[in-house]
Design a protein around this motif. Structure first.
Motif, PDB file in Angstrom:
ATOM      1  N   TYR A   5     102.746  68.932 117.402  1.00 50.67           N
ATOM      2  CA  TYR A   5     101.786  69.927 117.889  1.00 50.67           C
ATOM      3  C   TYR A   5     101.450  69.645 119.359  1.00 50.67           C
ATOM      4  O   TYR A   5     101.251  70.573 120.146  1.00 50.67           O
ATOM      5  CB  TYR A   5     100.502  69.874 117.054  1.00 50.67           C
ATOM      6  CG  TYR A   5     100.712  70.200 115.589  1.00 50.67           C
ATOM      7  CD1 TYR A   5     100.918  71.518 115.169  1.00 50.67           C
ATOM      8  CD2 TYR A   5     100.703  69.203 114.626  1.00 50.67           C
ATOM      9  CE1 TYR A   5     101.106  71.821 113.826  1.00 50.67           C
ATOM     10  CE2 TYR A   5     100.896  69.499 113.284  1.00 50.67           C
ATOM     11  CZ  TYR A   5     101.101  70.808 112.890  1.00 50.67           C
ATOM     12  OH  TYR A   5     101.301  71.109 111.574  1.00 50.67           O
ATOM     13  N   CYS A   6     101.364  68.362 119.708  1.00 54.17           N
ATOM     14  CA  CYS A   6     100.986  67.985 121.072  1.00 54.17           C
ATOM     15  C   CYS A   6     101.968  68.575 122.079  1.00 54.17           C
ATOM     16  O   CYS A   6     101.564  69.068 123.140  1.00 54.17           O
ATOM     17  CB  CYS A   6     100.948  66.456 121.222  1.00 54.17           C
ATOM     18  SG  CYS A   6      99.736  65.660 120.161  1.00 54.17           S
ATOM     19  N   ARG A   7     103.247  68.506 121.778  1.00 57.24           N
ATOM     20  CA  ARG A   7     104.250  69.024 122.712  1.00 57.24           C
ATOM     21  C   ARG A   7     104.044  70.515 122.954  1.00 57.24           C
ATOM     22  O   ARG A   7     104.129  70.997 124.094  1.00 57.24           O
ATOM     23  CB  ARG A   7     105.651  68.769 122.158  1.00 57.24           C
ATOM     24  CG  ARG A   7     106.764  69.322 123.043  1.00 57.24           C
ATOM     25  CD  ARG A   7     108.129  69.063 122.426  1.00 57.24           C
ATOM     26  NE  ARG A   7     109.189  69.582 123.264  1.00 57.24           N
ATOM     27  CZ  ARG A   7     109.625  70.851 123.252  1.00 57.24           C
ATOM     28  NH1 ARG A   7     109.044  71.722 122.434  1.00 57.24           N
ATOM     29  NH2 ARG A   7     110.599  71.244 124.044  1.00 57.24           N
ATOM     30  N   GLN A   8     103.772  71.268 121.892  1.00 57.87           N
ATOM     31  CA  GLN A   8     103.597  72.715 122.035  1.00 57.87           C
ATOM     32  C   GLN A   8     102.401  73.047 122.909  1.00 57.87           C
ATOM     33  O   GLN A   8     102.466  73.935 123.775  1.00 57.87           O
ATOM     34  CB  GLN A   8     103.435  73.352 120.646  1.00 57.87           C
ATOM     35  CG  GLN A   8     104.573  73.081 119.682  1.00 57.87           C
ATOM     36  CD  GLN A   8     105.905  73.581 120.196  1.00 57.87           C
ATOM     37  OE1 GLN A   8     105.979  74.571 120.920  1.00 57.87           O
ATOM     38  NE2 GLN A   8     106.984  72.873 119.847  1.00 57.87           N
ATOM     39  N   VAL A   9     101.306  72.311 122.731  1.00 58.88           N
ATOM     40  CA  VAL A   9     100.096  72.592 123.511  1.00 58.88           C
ATOM     41  C   VAL A   9     100.288  72.183 124.967  1.00 58.88           C
ATOM     42  O   VAL A   9      99.978  72.936 125.893  1.00 58.88           O
ATOM     43  CB  VAL A   9      98.884  71.881 122.890  1.00 58.88           C
ATOM     44  CG1 VAL A   9      97.655  72.035 123.790  1.00 58.88           C
ATOM     45  CG2 VAL A   9      98.593  72.443 121.499  1.00 58.88           C
ATOM     46  N   LEU A  10     100.799  70.969 125.202  1.00 58.72           N
ATOM     47  CA  LEU A  10     100.959  70.499 126.579  1.00 58.72           C
ATOM     48  C   LEU A  10     101.994  71.329 127.335  1.00 58.72           C
ATOM     49  O   LEU A  10     101.916  71.448 128.561  1.00 58.72           O
ATOM     50  CB  LEU A  10     101.354  69.021 126.590  1.00 58.72           C
ATOM     51  CG  LEU A  10     100.300  68.043 126.071  1.00 58.72           C
ATOM     52  CD1 LEU A  10     100.762  66.610 126.275  1.00 58.72           C
ATOM     53  CD2 LEU A  10      98.958  68.258 126.745  1.00 58.72           C
TER      54      LEU A  10
END
Length: 752
Positions: free
Chosen positions: A75-80
């Motif tokens: 999820y972190c990759r998608q948000v960043l």
């Protein structure tokens, strides 16, 4: 000897440590889980293709510190990457998060992802949370999470900087374990550095890489030109590599013709770039190398990275041989290596300081700049989140308050340290009630009648009490704005409360350090008032005739206080090191007219390079004076030190290098300064009569002294057997209890 001691050890024992990131992160995550309500919370840091968990509160999926997940499916990759919002109360509405859910296998209905940034703006990690049920309006929780992430960013940046300082100190300590041929780290230094860096990398999910280099054709050099030529080649290679590294890197000779490079804060791309640079640099001197590089991975650590780099090096070696025409041909680069060794020498062997990392920039990730004070950085986070003009901390002093910290982008009519009555202030209301206070418009009760708030033009106010670790009231944490702010509400109080605990931990750490600093300065003031430090003089004796040829001035401090080295180390830590050293030299110089032979005084390179040192020596007979250069750390600017010494040496001052043989710094001093006197450290002299390795090193230094015209002084001569062996080796002079103890000036024996 009155030189400095290990600065890092002194710092650790003299001041408090910064707040521990791991425990702070766990408390923060637990607090947010309770207040915001999502099921699983964690802080993760990206390392290559993985995100590694630094702290977690996750009773559902079982994420734990040190565990990892693929970065590409997170999820972190998608948000960043900007493909998803930072807060999504309904994951099904966000296609990028739906894809991340399917790839990761987690059952998330709601997600929050907030970057953890350093004060410099660098993204260090992410705070992530998922819930198994949809949470309408989850974006309203973002400000709270952002404040907490900002706090964690400050703490993590501080710990990473501290870890880098400790790493550099370790390099200095490890450099004492050096390969006697090349001057770089030996296998013992390598193993210790690998273990220490592995602990750091695991704690902070920090990248690190290992490079293994092997010289092609060293056997041919030894066979054709002899081992002396091969040794020259190894020293030359170590010099070239060392100049390319950073101070945080480690270069070690792992055995034979193989070198290892430990590269903290470096990914595989950075390591490979360094290898390419080193190939070019070494090829320019006629040397070819086989090389392998590998990054640290969570499942194997640096030990596995070393093994992988070593295997890659042998693959590279085989490939180079095949390209050169197969096993029947000589190893690639053998002829070039022979030509390189036959060429003029490239200079002296590198010092361990140089090979632990020189001043040249490395290829790894850039180091962050110096961060602002941790407390001010947290206040900056608070001020921005509340939208205030000023954030400050005030402390309680009887019936007054004192401004301890002030953070604002605007000029202020008050300064840190300003005090005023507590009565009549909004902070006084907070203190009296022991509870937070929100005042959207100060034109309405409760009013603030204090001068500072009137001068600031305060229109709105938020304040919370600050409590010490033991529960006692310390003061207040407040934000103010010049204009009224009708939007202020309990959410803003929550922001201040969220960071109050971390602020107080940092404040108390700083206060303890400040108390220690004031105590050291007070002791130094008392010492100066009393005319100290007192000086005693240890004779320097001609080992052949046993006649006194001079004396070293040693500092003595009041009974019941720390040892002399501790005094100098603590003085240096509070910025008074040069002043104390200069006072000791001044006191010693008073005895120069009455002293038999020469007088030796101690001073660090930093003190010698000050104009005050030259002024202090003005008017004295410098041909009778020896200055012993004392330092246990690398000197980055020898030219500055030589420049400061040049006019003094022209007037007769002699230079001695202290502690020779004890570690890398003193050996580098010897090569860079070409001293008039070389002092063998007590660790080399002790037991020299029964230790062939100590004798061999001393004999090498005797030869060096003979070639440069220097005098050799053995420190710590304690037995008749040691004295006999030193005489056999040809050491000129000596000091030690077997010869003469330090005594007041009046008790010194007459000169020869």
């Amino acid at each position: 000897m009155s030189g400095t001691t290990d600065r890092v050890t002194a710092a650790a024992s003299g001041t408090g440590a910064v707040t521990d990131f791991a425990s702070a992160a766990e408390r923060t995550l637990a607090d947010m889980r309770q207040r915001i309500g999502l099921d699983s919370w964690w802080v993760a840091r990206r390392v290559g293709d993985e995100q590694v968990v630094l702290a977690a509160v996750d009773p559902v999926d079982g994420l734990a510190t040190g565990s990892s997940q693929p970065w590409g499916a997170s999820y972190c990759r998608q948000v960043l990457a900007g493909a998803a919002p930072a807060a999504a109360g309904r994951v099904d509405d966000v296609p990028a998060l739906v894809r991340a859910r399917e790839a990761s296998g987690t059952d998330a209905a709601a997600v929050i992802v907030v970057p953890v940034t350093a004060p410099s703006g660098e993204v260090l990690a992410t705070v992530c949370a998922i819930g198994r049920r949809e949470v309408p309006g989850l974006e309203r929780a973002l400000p709270t999470v952002q404040v907490q992430a900002g706090m964690l960013g400050v703490l993590l940046a501080q710990e990473l900087q501290l870890a880098d300082q400790v790493r550099r100190a370790e390099r200095a300590e490890q450099a004492a374990h050096t390969d006697p041929l090349t001057g770089v780290g030996n296998r013992r230094a390598w193993d210790a550095a690998l273990a220490a860096e592995e602990a750091r990398a695991a704690r902070y999910a920090a990248p690190a890489s290992v490079v293994v280099l092997d010289l092609d054709g060293l056997k041919d050099v030894n066979d054709v030109l002899g081992h002396e030529a091969g040794d020259h080649l190894l020293r030359q290679v170590a010099t070239v590599i060392g100049k390319r590294l950073r101070t945080s890197d480690l270069l070690a000779r792992l055995g034979g013709d193989e070198f290892g490079l430990l590269l903290p804060a470096t990914d595989l791309a950075g390591a490979e770039e360094l290898v390419a640079d080193l190939r070019d640099l070494l090829a320019a001197t006629g040397v070819d190398v086989s090389a392998g590089a590998s990054p640290r991975r969570c499942d194997g650590g640096l030990a596995a990275a070393w093994a992988d780099a070593d295997a890659a090096m042998y693959v590279d070696k085989a490939s180079r041989r095949q390209r050169a025409g197969g096993p029947a041909n000589p190893p690639t680069g053998a002829a070039a290596v022979v030509r390189a060794v036959a060429a003029p020498a490239a200079g002296p062997a590198p010092s361990p300081a140089a090979t632990a990392g020189g001043t040249s920039p490395g290829t790894a990730l850039p180091r962050p700049g110096t961060a602002p004070g941790a407390v001010d950085a947290l206040l900056g986070v608070v001020r921005e989140q509340v939208g205030a003009d000023l954030a400050y901390i005030s402390t309680l002093e009887d019936d007054h308050r004192r401004y301890r910290n002030l953070v604002s982008p605007h000029p202020l009519p008050i300064a840190v340290g300003h005090t005023e009555p507590l009565l009549g202030s909004l902070c006084g209301t907070v203190v009296a009630g022991g509870a937070p206070l929100v005042v959207p418009d100060t034109a309405r009760p409760p009013h603030d009648t204090t001068r500072s708030h009137r001068e600031l033009g305060v229109g709105s106010y938020v304040g919370v009490p600050l409590q010490r670790r033991d529960g006692r009231l310390y003061g207040t944490l407040c934000t103010v704005s010049r204009a009224p702010d009708p939007t202020l509400r309990d959410r803003d109080v929550g922001i201040l409360q969220a960071v109050a605990g971390a602020v107080m931990e940092l404040v108390e750490d700083e206060d303890r350090a400040d108390t220690h600093r004031r105590g050291v300065l007070a002791r130094l003031d008392d010492l100066r008032t009393g005319g100290g430090p007192r000086m005693v003089y240890q004779p320097v004796v001609d080992l052949t005739s046993l006649r006194t040829v001079g004396a070293e001035a040693l500092s003595r401090f009041p009974a019941g206080t720390p040892a002399p080295d501790r005094w100098f180390a603590e003085a240096a830590l509070v910025g008074a090191g040069a002043a104390l050293e200069l006072r000791a030299v001044a006191n010693a110089l008073e005895a120069l007219p009455l002293l038999p032979g020469f007088l030796a005084v101690n001073a660090s390179p930093a003190t010698i390079a000050t104009p005050a040192f030259a002024r202090l020596l003005a008017g004295h007979r410098l041909e009778r004076l020896v200055v012993e250069v004392t330092e246990h750390e690398a000197i980055d600017d020898y030219s500055r030190l030589r420049q400061a010494l040049e006019p003094l040496r022209a007037r007769g001052l002699r230079v001695a290098v202290d502690d020779t043989g004890a570690g890398y710094a003193s050996m580098r001093h010897v090569l860079a300064l070409v001293p008039d006197v070389v002092k063998l450290d007590i660790s080399l002299v002790r037991g020299i009569d029964a230790d062939t390795s100590r004798g061999a090193l001393a004999a090498a230094l005797v030869a060096f002294a003979g070639a440069t015209g220097a005098r050799l002084v053995a420190e710590g001569v304690e037995t008749a057997a040691e004295l006999t062996r030193l005489r056999e080796l040809g050491v000129h002079w000596g000091q030690g209890y077997h010869l003469a103890r330090p005594v007041p000036l009046a008790d010194l024996p007459p000169a020869a």
